[in-house]
Design an enzyme around this catalytic site. Structure first.
Site, short mmCIF file in Angstrom:
data_model
loop_
_atom_site.label_atom_id
_atom_site.label_comp_id
_atom_site.label_asym_id
_atom_site.label_seq_id
_atom_site.Cartn_x
_atom_site.Cartn_y
_atom_site.Cartn_z
N GLN A 10 0.82 -1.21 0.00
CA GLN A 10 0.00 0.00 0.00
C GLN A 10 0.86 1.26 0.00
OE1 GLN A 10 -2.99 -1.64 -1.08
NE2 GLN A 10 -3.41 0.43 -0.47
N ASP A 34 -7.11 6.15 -13.84
CA ASP A 34 -8.00 5.03 -13.56
C ASP A 34 -7.96 4.65 -12.08
OD1 ASP A 34 -5.45 3.95 -13.64
OD2 ASP A 34 -6.08 2.09 -14.59
N ARG A 35 -6.93 5.09 -11.37
CA ARG A 35 -6.82 4.89 -9.92
C ARG A 35 -6.26 6.17 -9.30
NH1 ARG A 35 -9.69 0.89 -9.85
NH2 ARG A 35 -8.97 -1.24 -9.82
N ASP A 40 -6.99 4.35 -3.09
CA ASP A 40 -6.07 3.48 -2.35
C ASP A 40 -6.42 3.45 -0.87
OD1 ASP A 40 -4.56 2.57 -4.46
OD2 ASP A 40 -2.98 4.05 -4.21
#
Length: 70
Positions: A10, A34-35, A40
């Site tokens: 992470q 897209d992220r 997260d």
């Protein structure tokens, strides 16, 4: 997943997504992500913590780093 690896992964995702976003913002060009770093934390890190794959200490450390960055 081994607990220590989820935290490390992470942190890696946070770092790569953040540096990518900064790079694109500096270019002054339009871009599509897209992220995002928000995804997260709110989806992936929280889910790993709630499933017991990340310790409370690691999750709090991640959240503190995330909050500092954003």
């Amino acid at each position: 997943m081994i607990r220590g690896l989820s935290f490390s992964l992470q942190i890696y995702f946070l770092y790569t997504r953040f540096t990518s976003q900064v790079k694109h913002l500096k270019s002054k060009r339009s871009f599509i992500q897209d992220r995002t770093v928000y995804e997260d934390k709110e989806i992936f890190a929280t889910n790993l913590y709630e499933l017991g794959h990340m310790s409370e200490r690691d999750y709090q450390t991640y959240c503190n780093l995330f909050n500092t960055i954003v």
